[in-house]
Design a protein around this motif. Structure first.
Motif, mmCIF file in Angstrom:
data_model
loop_
_atom_site.group_PDB
_atom_site.id
_atom_site.type_symbol
_atom_site.label_atom_id
_atom_site.label_comp_id
_atom_site.label_asym_id
_atom_site.label_seq_id
_atom_site.Cartn_x
_atom_site.Cartn_y
_atom_site.Cartn_z
ATOM 1 N N SER A 30 0.736 -1.294 0.463
ATOM 2 C CA SER A 30 -0.107 0.219 0.345
ATOM 3 C C SER A 30 0.739 1.311 -0.483
ATOM 4 O O SER A 30 1.780 1.166 1.113
ATOM 5 C CB SER A 30 -1.129 0.171 1.141
ATOM 6 O OG SER A 30 -0.004 0.029 2.306
ATOM 7 N N THR A 32 1.580 5.033 1.169
ATOM 8 C CA THR A 32 1.436 5.280 3.279
ATOM 9 C C THR A 32 1.652 7.222 2.489
ATOM 10 O O THR A 32 2.639 7.468 1.980
ATOM 11 C CB THR A 32 1.662 4.937 4.174
ATOM 12 O OG1 THR A 32 1.247 3.497 4.341
ATOM 13 C CG2 THR A 32 1.531 5.915 5.025
ATOM 14 N N ARG A 172 2.861 2.827 -6.772
ATOM 15 C CA ARG A 172 1.011 2.497 -7.235
ATOM 16 C C ARG A 172 1.736 1.060 -7.286
ATOM 17 O O ARG A 172 1.629 0.081 -6.895
ATOM 18 C CB ARG A 172 -0.379 3.044 -7.547
ATOM 19 C CG ARG A 172 -0.962 2.385 -7.235
ATOM 20 C CD ARG A 172 -3.105 2.834 -7.414
ATOM 21 N NE ARG A 172 -2.813 4.151 -6.370
ATOM 22 C CZ ARG A 172 -3.221 4.045 -5.338
ATOM 23 N NH1 ARG A 172 -3.620 2.562 -4.735
ATOM 24 N NH2 ARG A 172 -3.503 5.013 -4.592
ATOM 25 N N ALA A 175 3.792 -0.664 -4.817
ATOM 26 C CA ALA A 175 3.043 -1.137 -3.718
ATOM 27 C C ALA A 175 2.530 -2.072 -4.646
ATOM 28 O O ALA A 175 2.217 -3.252 -3.258
ATOM 29 C CB ALA A 175 2.646 0.170 -4.029
ATOM 30 N N ASP A 196 -3.350 4.372 -0.566
ATOM 31 C CA ASP A 196 -4.198 4.055 0.745
ATOM 32 C C ASP A 196 -4.480 4.581 1.743
ATOM 33 O O ASP A 196 -5.884 3.727 2.216
ATOM 34 C CB ASP A 196 -4.126 2.726 0.179
ATOM 35 C CG ASP A 196 -3.753 2.283 -1.075
ATOM 36 O OD1 ASP A 196 -4.613 2.564 -1.857
ATOM 37 O OD2 ASP A 196 -2.397 1.566 -1.765
ATOM 38 N N HIS A 197 -3.674 5.332 2.376
ATOM 39 C CA HIS A 197 -2.862 5.243 3.898
ATOM 40 C C HIS A 197 -2.847 6.749 4.310
ATOM 41 O O HIS A 197 -1.708 6.833 3.573
ATOM 42 C CB HIS A 197 -2.180 4.326 4.744
ATOM 43 C CG HIS A 197 -2.892 4.153 5.691
ATOM 44 N ND1 HIS A 197 -3.901 3.273 6.502
ATOM 45 C CD2 HIS A 197 -2.175 4.425 7.274
ATOM 46 C CE1 HIS A 197 -3.827 3.014 7.869
ATOM 47 N NE2 HIS A 197 -3.121 3.976 8.204
ATOM 48 N N ASP A 211 -7.473 5.120 7.029
ATOM 49 C CA ASP A 211 -7.468 4.804 5.428
ATOM 50 C C ASP A 211 -8.097 5.856 4.785
ATOM 51 O O ASP A 211 -8.683 7.022 5.138
ATOM 52 C CB ASP A 211 -8.083 3.761 4.926
ATOM 53 C CG ASP A 211 -10.162 3.562 5.912
ATOM 54 O OD1 ASP A 211 -10.554 4.554 4.621
ATOM 55 O OD2 ASP A 211 -9.944 3.277 6.872
ATOM 56 N N ALA A 323 -6.090 -0.483 -4.771
ATOM 57 C CA ALA A 323 -4.606 -0.642 -5.126
ATOM 58 C C ALA A 323 -3.752 -1.216 -6.245
ATOM 59 O O ALA A 323 -2.975 -1.409 -6.717
ATOM 60 C CB ALA A 323 -3.509 -2.177 -3.688
#
Length: 598
Positions: A30, A32, A172, A175, A196-197, A211, A323
Motif C-alpha cells: 500500500s 502511505t 502504486r 506497492a 491508500d493510507h 485509511d 491498490a
C-alpha cells in the motif's frame, strides 16, 4: 512493512521537539502518505527512521533496523531534498557512479533513465536540470537497488500535474508488487486521491491514522471559490440570505478579491450575486481541508487534464483508487534486478574512480600544476642557483611546497570536500557507506593520482629543460632511487593530508590548509623541538634488527633500510607523518559511522 515506534527528536537547548513520540506503520502493498503542514516534522521523522537525526525511538524495515541491514540500497530507496551531486556531472554519470556504490550493474542507470523519461537527457549536466527533472533523477537514484521500501520526502514538489500523476502511478505499481511506499506531502487532497493510507501529524505529534476513505470523509469538505471585485458586498449578501433561510453557510475572505464559501453551491452563489448586481469573475467548486494547519490552507490541486495519466488520481470526493495497478502502470516500474549486489572490495574503488573522473576538476588541477611547474623550472635553471632535483620538481627555496605537492593535496581535498558540498553518497540516501572501505578506496585512488601527477611533473619539466637548454642540462642523478622515493612520498603524503583534512572538517579548504600547514607550521615546530646536539645515533640499526628478528637478509637490504630511515628522518617527512597520524585519528573519531557499511 515499515514500523516507526516512539520517534522523538533531540532538539537543541530551548527549542521544541520537531517530532514527539510518533508511532505509526506503513504496510507492505500500500501507499502511505505522511501528511502535515510545512514545519510539522515530516522530514525530521524520515531522518529519524534513517538514523540520520539524533533522537529516540526505532524504525524497523521488515523487522530490522537500518544498521542491521546488509544491503541498505536493496532494502530502502530514499529521496530527501534535491538530487545530491556535482552540478557539472552528467545525469548518466551520476547514476553510474551510484551504481558502483550500490554494487549493481552500470546498465541499471540506462534502464532507469528510460523508465523516468529522461533517456534523451542522459548527457545533460545536473546543474542545468529543472526542478521537476531534478526530482526525477532523485527518484531514479532511489530505485537503483530495486528496493522493497521507498521513503520519499515531497516527491511531487515542482512537478506538473501530468508528472505527478505518472509518479503516483509508479508508486502504486511498486506497492502492488508487494513493496512499501511512504511519502510526505502537505496537500490533503493529494493524500486523499493518491494514497491508500494517510498518517497526519501536527507539531511532530500524531493527529490521525486513517485509511484514505475515512480521511476523505472526515478531513475534507466541499467549498466554492469566488472571485469578485465586490467581495465585501457579496459576502454580506450571502451571510444575510443564509441567516434568513436558516442555512449554515460560512464565508471566508481570502487575499485580494477571493472568497471561500462553505455550505453553499455554485448555483446558489451565482443567483445571489445576480439578485444583488454583483459582478463575478470566477465561480468554482473546490475541496477544502478541515485539519489543523498553522499556515494558510493549500490551494486547489490542478486538474490533470485529458493526458495519458488522466484518471490515475481521482478527486477526494470519490472513492480512492484500488491498490492493484492497471497493466500499463506495471510498465512504469524498472525491470527487477536479476542478481544480488556485488560485495567486493573493488566496489568503493569503482565508485571513487567514477567520482573523480566524472567531472573536469581533476584534469584542470593536473593541467594547472604542469603549466606552473614548467613556468618555474625554466627560469630556475637559467639562474643556476637551484640543484637538479629542485629543478625537476620546480621547487624553489622560496616556496614551502612544490606545485605538484600542492596539486596532489588539492586532489585529495576535493575527494571528500566536493562529496560533502555536492554529496554523491549523501547520508540522506540511507545507503551511505562511510566506513573503512570508503576511506581505503579514497586513499588508494588519491595515492595513484598523486603518483601519476608526480611522474608527469618530472617528465614534463625534464623535457622542457632539455628543449630549452639541451640534453646536457638534465643528467640522471646517481641517487635517483632515493630521490624518487622521497618525491613519491611527498606527493602521496600531501594528497592524504588533503584528503583527511577535508574528511575531518568536511570542506575542501580545510584539506588544502592541512597540506600547507605541514611545511609552514609543523616543520618549524618539529625543528625547534629537536634542536640541539644528538645524544644517540641509529648507526647499527640493521644489525640490531637482524638479531631481534633471528632472520638473515642480504647485505644490500641494509643500505635500503638506512636510506628509508634517513628519508623519514627528514623534517618535512617527519612532519608529514606526524600530521597524517593526527588527521587519521581525528577522522576515525569523527568521520566513520557504525550504522553504515560497504
Amino acid at each position: 512493512m515499515l514500523q516507526a515506534i516512539g520517534l522523538t527528536s533531540t532538539p537543541r537547548r530551548d527549542l521544541t521537539r520537531a517530532v514527539d513520540d510518533l508511532t505509526f506503520e506503513a504496510r507492505a502493498g500500500s501507499v502511505t502518505a505522511l501528511l502535515g503542514a510545512p514545519g510539522a516534522g515530516k522530514t525530521t521523522a524520515l531522518r529519524l527512521m534513517l538514523e540520520l537525526e539524533p533522537g529516540r525511538g526505532a524504525a524497523y524495515f521488515r523487522g530490522r533496523p537500518l544498521h542491521l541491514i546488509a544491503h541498505p540500497a536493496r532494502e530502502i530507496g530514499v529521496l530527501l531534498g534535491d538530487v545530491p551531486g556535482h552540478p557539472a556531472r552528467t545525469v548518466r554519470g551520476q547514476l553510474r557512479m551510484l551504481c558502483a556504490a550500490t554494487g549493481v550493474p552500470s546498465s541499471r542507470a540506462d534502464e532507469l533513465l528510460d523508465v523516468i523519461g529522461l533517456g534523451a537527457l542522459r548527457d545533460e549536466r545536473l546543474g542545468t536540470l529543472s526542478l521537476g527533472m531534478d526530482r526525477r533523477v532523485g527518484l531514479a537514484s532511489a530505485l537503483l537497488g530495486d528496493p522493497h521500501t521507498l521513503l520519499l520526502d515531497g516527491p511531487t514538489e515542482g512537478l506538473s500535474s501530468h508528472e505527478s500523476g505518472r509518479l503516483h502511478a509508479l508508486l502504486r505499481a511498486h506497492a502492488a508488487e508487494g513493496g512499501t511506499v511512504l511519502y510526505t506531502t502537505s496537500d490533503p487532497k493529494e493524500a486523499a486521491r493518491a494514497a491508500d493510507h494517510v498518517v497526519t501529524i501536527d507539531e511532530g505529534r500524531l493527529v490521525a491514522d486513517q485509511d484514505a476513505v475515512s480521511f476523505a470523509r472526515t478531513r475534507l469538505r466541499p467549498r466554492v471559490a469566488v472571485r469578485t471585485p465586490h467581495a465585501a458586498r457579496l459576502a454580506d449578501a450571502l451571510s444575510r440570505e443564509a441567516r434568513a433561510d436558516r442555512r449554515s453557510v460560512e464565508v471566508v475572505a481570502e487575499a485580494g478579491s477571493r472568497l471561500t464559501v462553505y455550505g453553499s453551491s455554485c448555483p446558489e452563489i451565482g443567483e445571489t450575486a445576480f439578485r444583488h448586481g454583483v459582478l463575478v469573475h470566477q465561480l468554482a467548486d473546490e475541496v477544502g481541508d478541515m485539519g489543523p494547519a498553522p499556515g494558510p490552507a493549500p490551494g486547489p490541486a490542478p486538474d490533470p487534464g485529458p493526458g495519458p495519466d488522466a484518471g490515475l488520481a481521482p478527486g477526494p470526493d470519490t472513492e480512492p483508487r484500488p491498490a492493484g495497478p492497471a497493466a500499463h502502470d506495471r510498465e512504469l516500474l524498472p525491470p527487477p534486478l536479476s542478481e544480488r549486489p556485488v560485495r567486493s572490495p573493488l566496489r568503493p574503488v569503482r565508485y571513487e574512480l567514477r567520482r573523480m573522473l566524472g567531472v573536469r576538476t581533476a584534469a584542470l588541477v593536473v593541467a594547472a600544476v604542469l603549466a606552473v611547474s614548467v613556468a618555474l623550472a625554466v627560469p630556475l635553471a637559467r639562474t643556476g642557483g637551484t640543484p637538479l632535483p629542485g629543478l625537476l620538481v620546480a621547487w624553489p627555496a622560496i616556496l614551502p611546497l612544490p606545485p605538484a605537492a600542492l596539486g596532489a593535496g588539492l586532489l585529495g581535498a576535493f575527494s571528500f570536500g566536493d562529496e560533502f558540498r555536492y554529496p554523491a553518497l549523501a547520508g540522506a540516501r540511507g545507503t551511505v557507506p562511510r566506513r573503512l572501505g570508503l576511506l581505503l578506496a579514497k586513499l588508494a585512488v588519491t595515492a595513484g593520482a598523486a603518483l601519476l601527477l608526480a611522474f608527469l611533473v618530472v617528465a614534463v619539466d625534464a623535457q622542457a629543460l632539455r628543449l630549452v637548454y639541451g640534453s646536457a642540462a638534465v643528467p640522471v642523478p646517481d641517487n635517483w632511487p632515493g630521490l624518487s622515493a622521497g618525491w613519491a612520498g611527498l606527493a602521496v603524503g600531501s594528497a592524504w593530508a588533503g584528503l583527511l583534512g577535508a574528511g575531518v572538517f568536511r570542506v575542501a579548504a580545510a584539506g588544502v590548509a592541512a597540506v600547507v600547514a605541514v611545511p609552514t607550521l609543523v616543520v618549524p615546530l618539529l625543528q625547534k623541538t629537536l634542536a640541539g646536539p644528538s645524544a644517540r645515533s641509529i648507526v647499527g640499526l640493521p644489525v640490531r634488527l637482524r638479531e631481534l628478528a633471528w632472520l638473515e637478509w642480504p647485505q644490500q637490504a641494509d643500505r635500503w633500510l638506512m636510506a628509508m630511515v634517513r628519508l623519514v628522518a627528514q623534517p618535512v617527512a617527519a612532519a608529514l607523518a606526524l600530521s597524517l597520524s593526527a588527521l587519521l585519528c581525528a577522522y576515525l573519531l569523527t568521520g566513520l559511522r557504525r550504522r553504515a557499511r560497504w
